[in-house]
Design an enzyme around this catalytic site. Structure first.
Site, PDB file in Angstrom:
ATOM      1  CG  HIS A  66      -1.684   1.221   1.457  1.00 28.22           C
ATOM      2  ND1 HIS A  66      -1.429   2.046   2.541  1.00 28.22           N
ATOM      3  CD2 HIS A  66      -2.668   1.824   0.750  1.00 28.22           C
ATOM      4  CE1 HIS A  66      -2.241   3.092   2.482  1.00 28.22           C
ATOM      5  NE2 HIS A  66      -2.998   2.991   1.415  1.00 28.22           N
ATOM      6  CD  GLU A  69      -2.823   2.811  -3.411  1.00 30.91           C
ATOM      7  OE1 GLU A  69      -3.148   4.011  -3.300  1.00 30.91           O
ATOM      8  OE2 GLU A  69      -3.359   1.894  -2.744  1.00 30.91           O
ATOM      9  CD  GLU A 146      -4.870   5.310   3.522  1.00 32.83           C
ATOM     10  OE1 GLU A 146      -3.752   5.626   3.073  1.00 32.83           O
ATOM     11  OE2 GLU A 146      -5.683   4.614   2.896  1.00 32.83           O
TER      12      GLU A 146
END
Lengths: 452, 439
Positions: A66, A69, A146
């Site tokens: 992630h 990404e 996040e």
């Protein structure tokens, strides 16, 4: 990944590829290109699906799929940090990316005239990414924020994370997609760089283009932009599995909340062979019988009639690289406990195992599947999503009509059989949320705390 | 699923000229309902929306929550149909019913196959829910209990706490600022739902939107059938006026979460306001344009302070929210808030550059086709155009209206509308050592 409610799961499972225009070609470097023509509106979507997700990570480095990404937007030689988004925006586009256990995907939605631009940018970052340390150091902070926002401060998400870490002991679904906080704290730009070098290659990706395009032109353009990227020797992927659970597991999660919450998760199979398997289809139907509409069994019994729960839901996704879970979740009504809700849920499961489902329930679920097949065509993006999800789960878009046919062929006996086999306490993990009071409960905010 | 950033699907009516826009047909049904229809036979399906000026903005003091419960009970029992029959009969034909409820609007949505066998059953059920809801007493008692439990849960979650306190600080005693409380729900009676329904769900204020695979003649019959037996209505369809100027305020509310939730803003703009386009385009540059906005650039891209930071206007019948929001770990809350205020002040003081405006127009105009690329999206536009009585050419004019916006108009509109010294600010999960401190 959150629990899918049934409608979503069903829509996901079925599709009209049989009549739709889908074309496939594999470039010489191994990139698989799939084109879904849909000429209703002058738009297109490009999605690049890398066949790598958080389940491919190693202990101590969870979350790196992630994080990478995020880093994919941090620039190449030709397109410096921040420019990717600016260029797409200037072309009227929308873009984003997402990471799951099974895959990492990037997409742009644009006017049909902008495919070249999308391909130029996406192919560039497939092999030219620059990993600047100063960009990494900022972005890893963003990812930690996040994590705090999505998981740490969200009691239900936190509970789900702990549930998965309990239900999966050996399979990497044990680890959250976003990664454990300590792993994020210890991660370096070198970790992300290594991940990129290892996994980002045309022979580890599927390119899906859907919309108002012509397949031949897409293939030619894909050859031009992606065709020159060299294939990479990918690491051998060891088969991973999950040994049978040998008894019920229970966990309690404490978090600031008012209401308790219950999740019951049974180990369940996912699709491996779309023609031969039958259990995943029976499980999809079972999920529909239990929770396919607001008068389906669970809501009718627990929320409407007994009023033991204020909400109830079922989650099952038959499409995944790894082993699945059949999940029941519920919030007790005021004055009721998680124990009351668990008893009520078990009662419904026992009824189903004992008496099976009736013909009407079965037909109802199938009617929803049939209609969902039509509704699905209203979204080009969604049709592309479905192809990418199947391809990265070890299946194919060609399985779509097979899956639809098999789903329609599910019998009441199969639903009962699969329920009998699956609803076994030895394969069950139960998580309960034990709500904790806020230290200073802001029951009446706005008055005393109001300062000008 | 973890995405790179959070995008807000705020319904902002927008559109383009280079592209063929849907041909909107409009008429008034014999019932008095306004009808908006786009005929499209490319998929064998039909989408219908029926809306009323019956959102929470029409609640009255002392009876907060009545609008919400009335809407919520529409499909929980209607003439000839128990709540279970509504759901199971729709499921039997694969139809999907959902709803729309906000400060202004309340209504139901239906998606069905257009084949007459399915379509007729689905429309019959929708028609009964709209025209003959029963509000059964035992169902109401249960729904009240569920709502109360949900409200108690919301009172513990930082995002809900922040939204509630923020709305109240921005709108004061206006209904846009009200949030239903447990005590409000407890006293709601069936008779209040019934009278709210009869006053606010009249045909003369109903808006019917139809999109998909039926002919004009069929659409006319459907619109009439869905509205002919609506109650008399008669309630004032106007929401009370919002006070545009507010006093600055700052609330710091403790919470054990690891992050602070920060909201700051003021009343923004009404749907029919002349400043709408300059503000909409300007906000794209400030904090609406995903990764390319000033707020995103300063807060996230340059400093890594937050995952999500945004600004938006919610255009309503009366000026709705102008809101800037972000979440960040507690010890960064004050730094982040200072930064956001600095970005906003600079934006209001100096306006935007030609270059920024060009980029904003390129995105909004170039992206227009994406706004009308599905039946569902077109249905939403039909509803908004109908409800707010926007011109039928709204979609055709949209790109021109965006293209016309000048840096000066943006500067001027923001200066008149947004006073950086008169904002409401809420911080939930405020840094503890400073909790309660004045700004």
């Amino acid at each position: 990944m959150r629990i899918h409610l049934l409608v979503v799961a069903l829509l996901l499972l079925v599709s009209s590829a049989a009549r739709a225009e889908v074309f496939e070609r594999t470039l010489s470097n191994g990139l698989n290109v799939i084109v879904k023509e849909d000429h209703r509106a002058p738009v297109l979507v490009q999605q690049v699906w890398y066949h790598v997700g958080s389940m491919d990570e190693n202990t101590g480095a969870t979350g790196v799929a992630h994080v990478l990404e995020h880093m994919m937007f941090k620039g190449t030689v030709e397109v410096p940090a921040g420019q990717f988004s600016k260029i797409i925006a200037a072309a009227g586009g929308r873009e984003n990316a997402f990471t799951s256990y099974d895959h990492t995907a990037y997409f742009q939605q644009l006017h049909k005239s902008e495919l070249k631009l999308a391909m130029r940018l996406e192919s560039d970052r497939m092999h030219n990414l620059q990993m600047a340390k100063r960009e990494f150091d900022k972005e890893i902070k963003v990812v930690m924020e996040e994590r705090r926002w999505r998981t740490d401060d969200d009691p239900h998400a936190l509970m789900y994370e702990k549930l998965l870490a309990t239900a999966y002991k050996e399979h990497p679904y044990h680890h959250p997609v976003i990664g454990w906080m300590v792993d994020l704290q210890n991660m370096t730009d070198a970790d992300a760089q290594k991940w990129y070098r290892t996994w980002y290659a045309p022979n580890d990706a599927t390119l899906v283009i859907a919309g108002d395009v012509k397949a031949d032109e897409v293939f030619a353009m894909a050859e031009r932009y992606y065709g020159r990227i060299p294939a990479v020797k990918l690491p051998e992927r060891k088969a991973v599995g999950e040994a049978p659970q040998l008894g019920i597991q229970r966990i309690v999660v404490k978090a600031p909340a008012e209401l308790p919450y219950l999740i019951m998760a049974y180990h369940a199979p996912t699709l491996r062979d779309s023609e031969k398997d039958w259990k995943p289809y029976a499980l999809e139907v079972l999920a529909g019988v239990l929770d396919g509409n607001s008068s389906a069994r669970l809501n009718k019994a627990l929320v409407r009639e007994q009023q033991v729960a204020m909400d109830v839901g079922v989650g099952y996704d038959s499409v995944a690289r790894g082993p699945g879970l059949f999940v029941l979740e519920a919030t007790p009504s005021e004055g009721k406990t998680v124990g009351d809700v668990e008893r009520a849920l078990r009662e419904q499961l026992a009824l189903l195992v004992r008496d099976g489902v009736n013909a009407q329930e079965l037909e109802r679920v199938k009617a929803q599947v049939t209609a969902g097949e039509v509704y699905k065509r209203d979204s080009v993006f969604y049709q592309a999503m479905q192809i990418g999800q199947l391809e990265t789960a070890g299946l194919s878009y060609k399985d779509i009509p097979v899956m639809l046919r098999k789903l329609q062929a599910v019998t009441a006996q199969q639903v009962q059989d699969v329920a009998r086999e699956m609803f076994n306490d030895d394969h069950l993990t139960v998580a309960t949320l034990d709500p904790q009071p806020l230290s200073d409960k802001p029951r009446h905010v706005g008055g005393a705390a109001h300062v000008h | 699923m973890f995405t790179r950033f959070l995008s807000f699907a705020i319904l902002l009516c927008a559109a383009n000229a280079a592209l063929a826009t849907p041909q909107i047909q409009h008429w008034e049904a014999p019932s008095g309902a306004r009808v908006y229809f786009v005929e499209d036979h490319s998929l064998p399906m039909l989408d219908v929306a029926v809306d009323f000026p019956a959102g929470s903005g029409y609640d009255v003091a002392g009876k907060v929550g009545v609008a919400n419960l009335t809407y919520g009970m529409l499909d929980l029992g209607a003439q000839g149909l128990s709540e279970d029959e509504v759901a199971s009969k729709l499921a039997d034909i694969g139809a999907q019913m959902s709803g729309q409820f906000d400060d202004d609007r309340a209504g139901l949505r239906l998606r069905t196959l257009s084949n007459p066998a399915e379509r007729d059953v689905a429309l019959d059920i929708l028609g009964r829910c709209l025209q003959w809801p029963l509000f059964p007493e035992p169902v109401l008692a249960r729904e009240k209990a569920r709502l109360i439990a949900a409200l108690k849960e919301e009172e513990t979650q930082p995002e809900s706490i922040a939204n509630k306190a923020f709305d109240k600080a921005v709108f004061g005693v206006h209904p846009y600022g009200w949030h239903v409380e447990v005590a409000d729900v407890e006293k709601i009676q069936r008779a209040e739902l019934d009278s709210f329904y009869r006053a606010h769900y009249g045909a003369n204020t109903a808006v019917v939107a139809l999109m998909g695979d039926v002919t004009r003649a069929q659409a006319e019959a459907i619109a009439q059938r869905l509205t002919a037996s609506l109650p008399a209505g008669g309630a004032d369809p106007r929401v009370p006026a919002v006070m545009i100027r507010i006093k600055p305020s700052e609330q710091r509310i403790p919470h054990p979460a690891s992050q602070s939730h920060i909201l700051t803003g003021a009343p923004g703009v009404a749907r029919n306001d002349e400043d709408y386009f300059p503000l909409y385009v300007g906000n794209y540059i400030l904090g609406g344009g995903g990764f390319v906005s000033r707020l995103m650039n300063e807060v996230r891209e340059k400093r890594g302070l937050a995952y999500s930071v945004y600004s938006y206007f919610i255009p309503m019948q009366q000026p709705g929210l102008f809101e800037i929001g972000l979440q960040t770990k507690k010890d960064q809350a004050d730094e982040s808030l200072r930064l956001v205020r600095k970005v906003l002040r600079e934006f209001v003081d100096k306006g935007v550059t030609e270059k920024e405006l060009r980029a904003a127009k390129q995105n909004i105009i170039g992206g227009f086709p994406l706004r009308i690329d599905s039946n569902r999206k077109i249905l939403d536009y039909l509803s908004v155009i109908g409800f707010y009585e926007l011109p039928l050419t709204y979609l055709d004019d949209f790109t021109r209206n965006v293209d016309k916006v000048t840096p000066r108009q943006i500067h001027d509109a923001f200066k008149r509308r947004i006073d950086p010294d008169a904002l409401a600010t809420v911080i939930v999960g405020a840094p503890e050592d400073k909790a309660g401190a004045a700004k």
